[in-house]
Each structure stands twice: as C-alpha cells, then as structure tokens.
Design an enzyme around this catalytic site. Structure first.
Site, PDB file in Angstrom:
ATOM      1  N   CYS A 559       0.821  -1.216   0.000  1.00 11.42           N
ATOM      2  CA  CYS A 559       0.000   0.000   0.000  1.00 11.42           C
ATOM      3  C   CYS A 559       0.853   1.264   0.000  1.00 11.42           C
ATOM      4  O   CYS A 559       0.453   2.291  -0.546  1.00 11.42           O
ATOM      5  CB  CYS A 559      -0.958  -0.012   1.181  1.00 11.42           C
ATOM      6  SG  CYS A 559      -0.165  -0.106   2.797  1.00 11.42           S
ATOM      7  N   HIS A 850      -1.837   1.352   7.224  1.00  9.34           N
ATOM      8  CA  HIS A 850      -2.353   1.199   5.854  1.00  9.34           C
ATOM      9  C   HIS A 850      -2.434   2.569   5.195  1.00  9.34           C
ATOM     10  O   HIS A 850      -3.021   3.503   5.739  1.00  9.34           O
ATOM     11  CB  HIS A 850      -3.721   0.539   5.864  1.00  9.34           C
ATOM     12  CG  HIS A 850      -4.299   0.333   4.494  1.00  9.34           C
ATOM     13  ND1 HIS A 850      -3.674  -0.445   3.542  1.00  9.34           N
ATOM     14  CD2 HIS A 850      -5.420   0.819   3.909  1.00  9.34           C
ATOM     15  CE1 HIS A 850      -4.399  -0.439   2.430  1.00  9.34           C
ATOM     16  NE2 HIS A 850      -5.453   0.326   2.629  1.00  9.34           N
TER      17      HIS A 850
END
Length: 935
Positions: A559, A850
């Site tokens: 990510c 994230h």
C-alpha cells in the site's frame, strides 16, 4: 488509560432507528430528509447536548444532530439483522416485532423457508444453508438459502460470494437475502415425521452477537435471570442436550427455552424434541403453544437445571441402555457381548460420557463394543492431511500399556508404518497441532511426541478439551512426558491422530512474491502501453477511475507504493520528467529497466485504462530490492519516503529539492522530500477570532473545545525559520512529510492541507518585498516572526528604512536582522511583486499501518478522488486484493476552511473521508505546473 475508559472503548456504538419522517437543515449538506426506519449510529466522539445526539445516518453517510425522542435504540444483538435491510419501513416493522427476529436468529441450518423473489408477494421454496456476514469485518447478517423445486436456477451463485465459498450448492441455486425477505414455512405432519426419523442437524454457532431466542420465549426471562444470578444460562434453540431418565441418558434438540406462561417464579424450562419416543409433552403449556412437536411421544419439558449440553463425544450415537446395576466410575466395566449391553451411566455427569469411549490405563483395557454411528447429514468435503480407513474395534486409539495391544492396520498395505504412515504424520502433525482421536471424536492439542518402550510407532501425548476418567496428568507408567490438568492427558499412537475437523486444514504456504508474477494473476492483468499518455482531468478522470478494480492493485504490504504512485502520476504530470530522464550505460541495467517498467507498465496504463495489476508493481519492487541492500521491498511494510528515495536513486534523476542553510553559505543540500519539524509548542491560536456560524459552511462548536490545528503553510514557514533554511531554487514538485509521533500521540489533532502555499519568502537570493512598504527588501528578521504587533505568524523582511524604524523600538532592539542576498547585486529597477506559489495536488494518509491517498483531479474545489489499493479482498490467503477509487467531493468543503474554523468543528461531525484526510495525513504533495515544464 483507566479501566472505565477501556471498557467504553470496547463497547460497540449504539444504533438507533428514526421513528418518523424528518427534515433537518444542515449548513453543509442543506436540507436532509430522514425516513422512518433510517439506521443511525451514535458517534463515540460526540458530546451530547441535552436531549440531542450526534449520529451518523448509515443509509446516507451524513452526520446529523437529532433529538433522542425521535430515535428508538436497536438492541445490540439485532443490529446485524437490520443492517442489510434496504427498505427503512421494513426495517422498522422488523424491530417492532423483535420476537420474529430472534426466531430467525435461532433457525438451525437446514430449516425449510419461503423467500421473497421477483414481484412483491412472490414466494419460492428454499432451505437455509448459511447465516452470517458475507465479508470479513462486516457486521451485516444475511441468510444464504438454496432454492428448491421450481425456483432452482433462479439464484445468482453456487453459494460463494466474492470468491468466498460460504456453502455449496448447484450453480444459480443460491441467494443471499436480508431478514425481511425470509418467511418461515409451516411444518407439515410429514415434515415432522421425517424430522423425527432423521438425525437432527448439528447445532450451529451463534452469529456475531446474536443471542438466539424463540418467538415464544417470554420477555420476562431477563429479569428472572437477573434476580437469580446462579441460574444456568438459557440454551439456544437448535442446541443438542441430554438428560437422565430412569436408567438411560436421552438426547434431543432444544425447541423452547424460557419462562412458562404465568409461572415466572419457577425459573427457566427447556422443551426438547427427543431422539426416541420416550416423552409425554406435545409442545403446549396450559393451552398455550410454546413450540412445534409432532407427537407427544417425542416431546419433553424439563427445568433447565436437569438438562446439560450434549458433549461432542456423544453426538450422533444412540442412547446407551443396560438393565444391569449401575457401575461406579472407578469400577472397570464388565465384558459385554453386544453393543446393546453397555454399562448403565444414567447417574454419570455428561462430561464423563466420553470416558466410556476410551480404553483404560494399564492393565490392558477390557474389550470395548463397537457401535456403528448413525449416518451423518451431507456436509461440504473437508481436506485432511491423511485419509484414514474406517475404524474397527481393534484400531480405536488406545491408551498405551506395558504390552502394546493390537496395532491398527497400516496405511501402507504391508509397508513398515515407520517408513510410511508415521513419517507422513511427522510432517503434518507436530507439538501444538490441534487434533482429534476416536470416533466419535475426542478433541485436544498435541503436547508431546516421542517413543515409549515396547511400542514401535511414534506416540503422541494429547491434552484433551474435556476431562476423561481414563486420562492422566501427562504421565504414563510413572514417567512424566508433559504437564496438564488431571484426567485430561491421553497417550495414543501418532498414526491414529488426525487434524481437528472443526477447523479447516491450513493452506499450503505459497511464495506470494513468485505467485504475483505467475499465471495466478492472469485474470487481474493489465496491458502495456508504449506511447506517452498524459493524465486526464476533471469529469473524464472521475469517470475513468471511479469504481472497483480501479487504480493500482495492492499485494503483500504494497500500500505504501500504491498510494505514492497513484498520488504522483494519476492526475498530475509535474513529475513526468523522471519517466523520460536520459540514462547512461554507466547507470546499470536496473535503471533503464525500472524507467521502462514505470512508464510503460504502470503510469501509461494507469492513465489509459485506470487500472494496473499488482504483478507490475511487484516487478518494480523486485528491481528496488535488487538495487539496494534492503531485502524487504517485495514483502515487508515500508514508508512512502523510503520508497520514493529508493525509486529516484534507482532512476538516477536529479533531486527534487535543493535547500541551503542561511547561516552557513555552503553548497545546497539535495533531497527528494522534506520532513516538517515544527516548534515543540503546537501552533494553535489561544484566542481565535470569533467567527459567525453563518459565514462558515460547516457547523461550529463552542470555542471552549478547540481542536489543535495547524495548516501546512504555517508548518513549512516555522520549520524553515527555526532550522535556518531556504530553498536554493523553486521546486517544481514539493513532497512534504507531516509531523507525526506514532499512532497514540499526535502533535496536532488535525493538519489542514493548504490548497496553495506561498514559498516566495522561503527562496534564497531572490527579490522580495518589504513587509511594510512593499519596496525591495534588504533585511530579514527571524525574531519578528512571532511579534504580535506586526502581522504575527508571517515572515518579515524590510527595506533599509523600515528595518531601521522597526528595530528602534525598545522591544526589538535585541533582534539580529540579517541581510537579504540578491543575485547580481543590489536591485534598482521596478518590483512587480510576483509571488511564487505551489498548488496541492495529492495527500497520502495512514491509518493502522495502511496507506491511502486523496488526489485532486480537476480545477473545481470538490474535484477529489479517494484511492485504496486494498479496499476489499477476494479469496483467502491465496486470494486477491480489489482496489477501489471513489469520488470524494465532500473533502473540498473542509479544505476551504481556515485553521481557526477547523479548530472549532465538533470532531464527531467530521465525515469519515474528511477525518482521514485531516487527522491522518502523512504526506502532502505540491507542484508548480509552470516550473515542471523546465525540468
């Protein structure tokens, strides 16, 4: 954190339904119409104002403040059933009749149903096969049904949802429906007879927080239990139970559990559908029907104190009967000649039933009868490490003795078990493995594997889940091999152990790096585009990018890379020069490969088709790993600045930034990003200027509850000011890392990304205006920055005259202004006053490790996209992430606020997207389209 605070954090937010149609006037959204039955979630950060609550309307995603009297609270155990119901009126009708919801929550799998299909009122026959959420992390409970008879073929799946196989049935025969489309089918006499002749379905675990109750359960059950805390908890409908009756232990399925009508003081009773015709209850009490029992011979009503949950080891076995006198548990059972003459165990606790299925410690156990179990209902096939033959009376798992008993037939058809069977099990089973032995099974965990004298095969020591009269404390023949509670240790040959069938077999570990570049990703692939593709803007960009399987697909902790590349290249061309930077043979093969891969496999396809497969970014990660000494780029979590530094070094391009110290006239330092280091005291005005709510597009809260807010412009100026830095040249692209200090502590509650930043006064050797008279500035004073009398919070530079006048004042006589350098010497010509500004084009944010990104795709204030490379997942460990891009126009309104206005917002009123942008920003990207043309 106090215990009370931690308890509060663990509680799920309260849910409410709106009880009447409403119109709410919101200064951000305008008029919001709420319907009866709209589902609302109380906001944890919201502060109650008397009789009003801040709630999030889940149907619309907006925050509103609403009177408590207009809301009805939804019980926690019913929230999941109401959430997937799309029609608000149906949702409210379901909550008005909670008994029906509790009945649906307690239905055992295999229950015949009617389901609503097609036109309203059109019902089809079906069977309940699954109940629960469809995706990981979801709380919405849906019912998976298999269509029957004429409805077969009108479904939309084979029992799978987004790659997850929730149950198995023929293609186009499965539907997943909310509670309002489910109807109970009345049981016919034939159905009841069939149910009594077949084995009842195994009890299913409760879904989420749903507590099963029958529709007939009395609402006074909770007060009765509250008055008598020692009462056992009520059983769930569908659970298997057993109880002693005369000389036999009988079993059955719970059909009713609750307080009898008119007898609340007598406690809880259990109505049971028996396996055998030994009952005398028809399902009614004093003329009121409590549950459906086909025949009084198969019904029994007992106090809950006389009923026990049926142990796993007894399920699917017929009741044991014997007219002979009862034997004490310490007495060895007398030899029997048939399965019908087993010892009588009517007075034995249910936990000890499994003791009759295991052999005793030395001396050698008495022969055990073998009883063929009832046929099981069909279940989905489970993968086991080894397929064992059907057990016989001689190969039941045994407790070992000095003289080993007969061995089970080997799996190798005559081959030595040590070379074949045990060797395979050594690979599959190890200490710590969850296993089962016997049939019916005993469950436990392997605590020891080794050799015991006189036994040629490997032996495992198992700690059982339940006590066993024949069990030990981990010792065998006086020698201790492991420690466990008394009567829970069991020693069996390792070959007779098999993996615990209650849990799926673990998938074979797969090299995810190699898998990403294999045929496994063929269906998710993206094309190569050779020709240069400029980014699209405005509505065209929104239409191309928006949706599922859009953006860059994430894989294996990627990510950080996905969000960074999407931010830099999706809608902006200011960094395109790195794609065309000329390479030299001395740069090495990885440099040209990386540039070609980045340009033709990632950036151009992203701009042409709106999607890039994870296999392309994995190839780039491999090149980064090969070029550096860090071996974690292909599979470990990284930070965006770490990735960008390595990428630009691999491409051998010029640094984005050149920064010089004003105190030491040296060569400028070159870098690709700049980390903001603000002063230790947060920059938040102590007494902000009162703002009129009518002038602000978002409702403001009381000044007494200010958030600590800073904007990027101020952070950049103070960071350069206190470090004594200047830009040696204006950057075409400026990546700025926000100040963060871990997840639990942040210097600011929110950071407002300034839509434009002015770097004119941060440039070295350039013409600047006097802060007072706008003449050519010759002096700059750092100490004047915080001076409250001269535009506080701004950089100050003065012409010769103004500098003298300002520092004559006694408050400023200690200041030390420094002379401003101008390239080419003193300037005598006119000063046009052109300011050098950079525009915001993307923000990368982080939450719980994230990374996601917000990207500006057009000139309008609301032209914003949100990108998440791992928004959803298809399949398990060897599955695929599904990227998503969605329009996010609401953040534009928050970015238009000043830091003072943002500080006065109630945090609970922030939308989810705005909260992530303002409170979790990690890197802000600014650019100058004009300057990028010269790169």
């Amino acid at each position: 954190m106090s215990g009370a605070q931690e308890y509060k954090r663990q509680q799920p937010p309260k849910m409410y339904l709106v009880v009447s149609n409403l119109k709410i006037q919101d200064q951000l959204e305008g008029t919001i119409r709420l319907l009866r039955g709209n589902l609302c979630q109380e906001q944890e950060g919201g502060r109650s104002r008397g009789d009003q609550l801040w709630v999030k309307v889940l149907d619309y995603g907006c925050m509103v403040k609403i009177d408590k009297q207009l809301l009805i609270e939804v019980p926690t155990d019913l929230t999941g059933l109401l959430e997937p119901v799309s029609d608000p009126e149906s949702r409210l009708n379901l909550l008005i009749n909670p008994k029906q919801l509790y009945r649906l929550a307690a239905l055992p799998l295999g229950t015949p149903l009617y389901v609503q299909m097609g036109q309203p009122g059109e019902l089809a026959e079906a069977e309940l096969r699954y109940r629960g959420p469809l995706t990981r992390g979801s709380t919405a409970v849906l019912f998976g049904v298999q269509l029957k008879d004429s409805a077969v073929g009108r479904g939309n799946s084979n029992g799978s949802y987004k790659g997850h196989q929730l149950f198995t049935c023929p293609e186009a025969s499965a539907l997943f429906l909310p509670a309002n489309q489910i109807r109970l089918r009345r049981w016919s006499r034939a159905n009841d007879d069939h149910h009594n002749n077949a084995l009842p379905p195994q009890p299913q675990p409760s879904i989420g927080n749903i507590i099963a109750r029958t529709a007939e359960s009395s609402p006074s059950l909770a007060p009765v239990l509250a008055r008598n805390p020692s009462s056992p908890p009520p059983l769930q409908v569908g659970h298997r139970v057993c109880f002693p009756l005369e000389d036999t232990v009988h079993g059955g399925e719970v059909r009713f559990c609750g307080v009898l009508p008119g007898r609340t003081s007598t406690g809880v009773f259990v109505g049971i559908l028996l396996d055998n015709a030994v009952g005398n209850w028809d399902g009614s009490y004093k003329g009121e029907k409590l549950c459906s029992i086909s025949s009084s011979l198969y019904g029994c009503l007992l106090p809950i104190s006389k009923v026990s949950p049926e142990p796993r080891s007894r399920r699917h076995t017929p009741p044991l009967q014997n007219p002979k006198p009862v034997l004490k548990p310490t007495q060895p059972p007398a030899p029997v000649s048939s399965p019908a003459s087993t010892p009588k165990i009517a007075l034995m606790p249910p936990q000890l039933l499994s003791a009759k299925l295991a052999l005793k410690p030395p001396p050698l156990p008495s022969p055990k009868p073998f009883t063929k179990p009832h046929p099981l209902p069909p279940t989905p096939p489970t993968i086991k490490p080894l397929t064992l033959p059907s057990p016989t009376a001689t190969d039941q798992p045994q407790l070992l003795s000095d003289s080993p008993g007969p061995l089970s037939p080997g799996r190798g058809d005559g081959l030595d078990a040590e070379e074949n069977g045990d060797a395979g099990l050594e690979i599959e089973l190890e200490v710590g493995s969850m296993v089962e032995v016997n049939d019916p099974p005993l469950f436990g965990v392997i605590r020891w594997i080794g050799r015991i004298s006189g036994v040629p095969q490997l032996v495992s020591g198992i700690e059982l889940d339940q006590e066993l009269t024949a069990g030990t404390d981990g010792s065998y023949l006086g020698e201790r091999h492991f420690r466990c509670p008394a009567n829970k240790g069991l020693f069996v040959k390792l070959r007779n152990c098999r993996r615990d069938s209650r849990f799926p077999a673990p998938e074979t570990p797969v090299n995810q790096v190699e898998r990403c570049n294999s045929i496994a990703f063929a269906e998710w692939g993206s094309e190569r585009v050779e020709e240069h593709t400029p980014p699209v803007q405005g509505d065209e960009a929104r239409d191309m990018y928006q949706g599922w399987k859009r953006g860059i697909q994430g894989h294996l902790n990627s990510c950080y890379l996905d969000a960074s590349l999407f931010s830099l290249f999706s809608c902006c061309s200011s960094v395109d020069w790195v794609l065309l930077w000329p390479s030299n043979p001395s740069d090495g093969p990885h440099c040209s490969q990386a540039q070609d891969l980045l340009r033709c496999e990632i950036v151009n396809p992203l701009r042409r088709f709106g999607y890039v497969c994870a296999s392309k970014t994995m190839a780039l990660r491999r090149l980064l790993e090969a070029e550096s000494s860090d071996t974690g780029f292909t599979n470990q979590e990284k930070d965006p600045e770490e990735f960008l530094n390595k990428l630009f070094q691999l491409l051998r391009v010029e640094p984005l930034l050149k920064i010089r110290s004003v105190t030491q006239k040296q060569q400028p330092q070159e870098c690709h990003l700049y980390q903001l280091f603000p002063p230790s005291v947060p920059l938040c005005p102590s007494s902000p200027v009162p703002l009129s709510p009518s002038l602000c597009p978002i409702p403001l809260s009381s000044p007494a509850v200010l958030m600590r807010v800073a904007n990027v412009q101020t952070l950049l100026e103070t960071s350069f000011l206190h470090a004594g830095l200047k830009f040696a040249e204006a950057p075409s692209c400026l990546p700025l890392l926000m100040p963060r200090f871990g997840k639990d502590f942040k210097m600011f509650d929110a950071i407002l990304p300034s839509l434009t930043i002015d770097i004119t006064d941060l440039l070295d050797d350039t013409l600047r205006q006097c802060s007072i008279c706008q003449a050519v500035a010759e002096w700059e004073c750092l100490e004047c920055y915080e001076d409250l009398d001269i535009t506080p919070g701004h950089l100050k530079q003065y012409c010769h005259t103004c500098n003298t006048q300002v520092h004559i004042h006694k408050k400023r006589q200690s200041h030390s202004p420094c002379q401003v350098g101008v390239a080419g010497g003193p300037w005598t010509g006119p000063l046009h006053g052109t300011r050098q500004r950079l525009a915001l084009f993307a923000v990368t944010c982080i939450e719980t490790s994230h990374y996601v990104s917000f990207v500006k795709h057009g000139p309008r204030p609301d032209d914003w996209l949100f990108f998440d490379s791992m928004a959803d997942r298809e399949g398990g460990e060897n599955g695929f992430n599904i990227p998503q891009v969605r329009a996010c126009p609401e953040v534009g309104r928050y970015l238009s606020l000043s830091a003072e206005e943002l500080g006065r917002l109630d945090p609970a009123s922030l939308r989810e997207s705005a909260r992530r942008l303002l409170c979790d920003s990690y890197m802000c990207l600014y650019h100058s389209p004009e300057l990028s043309l010269y790169k």
